[in-house]
Design a protein around this motif. Structure first.
Motif, PDB file in Angstrom:
ATOM      1  N   GLY A   9       3.118  -6.336  -6.556  1.00 22.28           N
ATOM      2  CA  GLY A   9       3.679  -6.615  -5.243  1.00 22.28           C
ATOM      3  C   GLY A   9       3.861  -8.111  -5.045  1.00 22.28           C
ATOM      4  N   ILE A  10       5.085  -8.525  -4.792  1.00 22.36           N
ATOM      5  CA  ILE A  10       5.386  -9.943  -4.594  1.00 22.36           C
ATOM      6  C   ILE A  10       5.586 -10.200  -3.105  1.00 22.36           C
ATOM      7  N   GLU A  11       4.721 -10.988  -2.531  1.00 26.16           N
ATOM      8  CA  GLU A  11       4.796 -11.291  -1.103  1.00 26.16           C
ATOM      9  C   GLU A  11       6.005 -12.164  -0.801  1.00 26.16           C
ATOM     10  N   THR A  12       6.665 -11.872   0.306  1.00 26.42           N
ATOM     11  CA  THR A  12       7.703 -12.755   0.827  1.00 26.42           C
ATOM     12  C   THR A  12       7.200 -13.376   2.130  1.00 26.42           C
ATOM     13  N   LYS A  13       7.622 -14.589   2.375  1.00 29.69           N
ATOM     14  CA  LYS A  13       7.200 -15.298   3.589  1.00 29.69           C
ATOM     15  C   LYS A  13       8.363 -15.469   4.554  1.00 29.69           C
ATOM     16  N   ASP A  14       9.485 -15.969   4.072  1.00 29.78           N
ATOM     17  CA  ASP A  14      10.716 -16.109   4.853  1.00 29.78           C
ATOM     18  C   ASP A  14      11.764 -15.281   4.124  1.00 29.78           C
ATOM     19  N   ARG A  15      11.908 -14.031   4.515  1.00 26.27           N
ATOM     20  CA  ARG A  15      12.675 -13.063   3.725  1.00 26.27           C
ATOM     21  C   ARG A  15      14.133 -13.477   3.553  1.00 26.27           C
ATOM     22  N   GLN A  16      14.765 -13.964   4.615  1.00 24.03           N
ATOM     23  CA  GLN A  16      16.172 -14.335   4.506  1.00 24.03           C
ATOM     24  C   GLN A  16      16.344 -15.551   3.583  1.00 24.03           C
ATOM     25  N   ARG A  17      15.409 -16.476   3.638  1.00 26.00           N
ATOM     26  CA  ARG A  17      15.483 -17.640   2.758  1.00 26.00           C
ATOM     27  C   ARG A  17      15.309 -17.223   1.301  1.00 26.00           C
ATOM     28  N   GLU A  18      14.349 -16.352   1.043  1.00 23.63           N
ATOM     29  CA  GLU A  18      13.964 -16.020  -0.325  1.00 23.63           C
ATOM     30  C   GLU A  18      14.828 -14.927  -0.946  1.00 23.63           C
ATOM     31  N   LEU A  19      15.352 -14.032  -0.147  1.00 22.04           N
ATOM     32  CA  LEU A  19      15.992 -12.827  -0.686  1.00 22.04           C
ATOM     33  C   LEU A  19      17.512 -12.833  -0.591  1.00 22.04           C
ATOM     34  N   LEU A  20      18.088 -13.757   0.179  1.00 23.28           N
ATOM     35  CA  LEU A  20      19.534 -13.734   0.406  1.00 23.28           C
ATOM     36  C   LEU A  20      20.181 -15.036  -0.047  1.00 23.28           C
ATOM     37  N   PRO A  21      21.413 -14.971  -0.537  1.00 21.88           N
ATOM     38  CA  PRO A  21      22.149 -16.192  -0.862  1.00 21.88           C
ATOM     39  C   PRO A  21      22.713 -16.823   0.402  1.00 21.88           C
ATOM     40  N   ALA A  22      23.349 -17.956   0.255  1.00 23.51           N
ATOM     41  CA  ALA A  22      23.984 -18.610   1.403  1.00 23.51           C
ATOM     42  C   ALA A  22      25.096 -17.721   1.958  1.00 23.51           C
ATOM     43  N   THR A  23      25.356 -17.869   3.232  1.00 23.32           N
ATOM     44  CA  THR A  23      26.394 -17.076   3.889  1.00 23.32           C
ATOM     45  C   THR A  23      27.432 -17.988   4.541  1.00 23.32           C
ATOM     46  N   GLN A  24      28.659 -17.502   4.558  1.00 21.84           N
ATOM     47  CA  GLN A  24      29.736 -18.204   5.247  1.00 21.84           C
ATOM     48  C   GLN A  24      29.959 -17.656   6.651  1.00 21.84           C
ATOM     49  N   ASP A  25      29.176 -16.669   7.037  1.00 20.75           N
ATOM     50  CA  ASP A  25      29.307 -16.058   8.358  1.00 20.75           C
ATOM     51  C   ASP A  25      28.589 -16.938   9.387  1.00 20.75           C
ATOM     52  N   MET A  83       0.819  -1.204   0.000  1.00 22.69           N
ATOM     53  CA  MET A  83       0.000   0.000   0.000  1.00 22.69           C
ATOM     54  C   MET A  83       0.860   1.263   0.000  1.00 22.69           C
ATOM     55  N   MET A  84       1.965   1.223   0.711  1.00 23.87           N
ATOM     56  CA  MET A  84       2.872   2.369   0.686  1.00 23.87           C
ATOM     57  C   MET A  84       3.437   2.559  -0.720  1.00 23.87           C
ATOM     58  N   GLY A  85       3.872   1.467  -1.352  1.00 23.97           N
ATOM     59  CA  GLY A  85       4.430   1.574  -2.688  1.00 23.97           C
ATOM     60  C   GLY A  85       3.429   2.112  -3.693  1.00 23.97           C
ATOM     61  N   VAL A  86       2.196   1.610  -3.630  1.00 26.36           N
ATOM     62  CA  VAL A  86       1.156   2.085  -4.545  1.00 26.36           C
ATOM     63  C   VAL A  86       0.868   3.565  -4.301  1.00 26.36           C
ATOM     64  N   GLY A  87       0.763   3.948  -3.030  1.00 28.12           N
ATOM     65  CA  GLY A  87       0.473   5.346  -2.722  1.00 28.12           C
ATOM     66  C   GLY A  87       1.553   6.283  -3.226  1.00 28.12           C
ATOM     67  N   LEU A  88       2.808   5.909  -3.028  1.00 26.76           N
ATOM     68  CA  LEU A  88       3.905   6.771  -3.455  1.00 26.76           C
ATOM     69  C   LEU A  88       4.013   6.816  -4.976  1.00 26.76           C
ATOM     70  N   LEU A  89       3.773   5.689  -5.643  1.00 30.20           N
ATOM     71  CA  LEU A  89       3.779   5.686  -7.097  1.00 30.20           C
ATOM     72  C   LEU A  89       2.691   6.592  -7.649  1.00 30.20           C
ATOM     73  N   ARG A  90       1.479   6.494  -7.097  1.00 31.64           N
ATOM     74  CA  ARG A  90       0.371   7.332  -7.555  1.00 31.64           C
ATOM     75  C   ARG A  90       0.636   8.807  -7.245  1.00 31.64           C
ATOM     76  N   TRP A  91       1.190   9.080  -6.080  1.00 31.27           N
ATOM     77  CA  TRP A  91       1.508  10.472  -5.705  1.00 31.27           C
ATOM     78  C   TRP A  91       2.549  11.044  -6.655  1.00 31.27           C
ATOM     79  N   ASN A  92       3.572  10.253  -6.975  1.00 31.38           N
ATOM     80  CA  ASN A  92       4.569  10.685  -7.954  1.00 31.38           C
ATOM     81  C   ASN A  92       3.916  11.012  -9.293  1.00 31.38           C
ATOM     82  N   ALA A  93       3.046  10.111  -9.764  1.00 30.14           N
ATOM     83  CA  ALA A  93       2.406  10.311 -11.061  1.00 30.14           C
ATOM     84  C   ALA A  93       1.506  11.544 -11.042  1.00 30.14           C
ATOM     85  N   LEU A  94       0.841  11.789  -9.919  1.00 34.33           N
ATOM     86  CA  LEU A  94      -0.029  12.960  -9.800  1.00 34.33           C
ATOM     87  C   LEU A  94       0.738  14.251 -10.019  1.00 34.33           C
ATOM     88  N   TRP A  95       1.955  14.309  -9.488  1.00 35.66           N
ATOM     89  CA  TRP A  95       2.795  15.495  -9.617  1.00 35.66           C
ATOM     90  C   TRP A  95       3.631  15.488 -10.902  1.00 35.66           C
TER      91      TRP A  95
END
Length: 284
Positions: free
Chosen positions: A98-114, A76-88
């Motif tokens: 909008g693509i939902e994430t469920k387990d953000r670290q699993r889905e958005l990050l590669p493996a880590t050696q840390d 909703m924030m993204g849509v609002g800001l996009l529409r506000w930008n377009a208005l101006w």
């Protein structure tokens, strides 16, 4: 005439008004949603069309893919800001996905050696599979169903920002442009910023840094130093202005202004400045 007879018309009007039915609330529909499955979890893909999408059946639109894009996340924030930008006229209007994430670290990050990161986020490391799902399932579905103009932009913040940069590095042609707001470049001992870039020119990239400091900051500095001179990019340095928690809603309008520019010549007058503290390519 008695007072009661004098007031009778007023009482009759009030009674008639009170007898009128109350207005019935109607559903407020802002878009469409599709449920898809990846990495063993169902998730929503939410599509919000421009307000005049149906008015001109010949017109085609850019598509902005927003990670962490569920109703309960940043959609909703993204849509609002996009529409506000377009208005101006700050940035062009677009279809937003909008693509939902469920387990953000699993889905958005590669493996880590840390070891510390592995202990804290034991499921992390499947960003490649999530990216393949976007490329082979989600994105083709959108392109088949909606009138797009052939351009597509990926935006994300924090861990999603890391995913944006990783995608820009590994599969640059998947999107037309990228925006990584406060990307988590500290991940895996800053490994993403250490990858060789070569001389390949990739699509435009918007980057920003807030008050993260530490290895997030050093990872960003290393990445910026490695960008080829011909690479179009905009780096917005907000280390003194924004916190990590305020970076996304503070800078998404600027990121969209960079990726979806218009010919508006009044933006500076209203403070809608595209602040590229460092830039390259056509801007550099």
């Amino acid at each position: 005439m008695s007072l009661s007879l004098f007031l009778l018309p007023f009482f009759a009007a009030a009674a008639a008004a009170s007898a009128e039915p109350e207005p019935s609330p109607q559903p407020l529909t802002i878009g469409e949603t599709v449920t898809l499955e990846v990495l063993g979890a169902e998730r929503s893909v939410n599509i919000i069309l421009p307000p005049d999408y149906a008015k001109d059946p010949e017109k085609r639109w850019p598509v902005v893919y927003q990670l962490d894009g569920a109703m309960a996340q940043d959609l909703m924030m993204g849509v609002g800001l996009l529409r506000w930008n377009a208005l101006w006229g700050r940035s062009a209007d677009a279809i937003i996905v909008g693509i939902e994430t469920k387990d953000r670290q699993r889905e958005l990050l590669p493996a880590t050696q840390d070891p510390a990161e592995r202990q804290r986020y034991p499921t992390a490391g499947e960003s490649a599979a999530f990216r393949a799902w976007i490329a082979n399932t989600a994105k083709p579905m959108i392109e088949a169903r909606y009138r797009h103009d052939g351009t597509a932009f990926l935006v994300g913040e924090s861990a999603a920002g890391h995913f944006v940069v990783e995608t820009w590095l590994q599969d640059p042609d998947l999107f037309t442009g990228y925006a990584a707001i406060s990307p988590s470049l500290q991940w895996d001992f800053e490994a993403l910023s250490r990858r060789p870039l070569g001389d390949q020119q990739r699509p435009p990239l918007y980057l920003s840094l807030a008050d993260e400091g530490g290895t997030t900051e050093s990872g960003m500095e290393r990445l910026l130093a490695a960008l080829p001179q011909n690479q179009p990019f905009c780096f917005s340095d907000r280390r003194k202005d924004l916190r990590h928690a305020t970076a996304l809603h503070g800078l998404l309008p600027e990121a969209l202004q960079y990726l979806l520019p218009t010919k508006a010549d009044w933006l500076d007058e209203y403070g809608m400045v595209l602040r590229c503290d460092r830039q390259g390519g056509d801007g550099g």
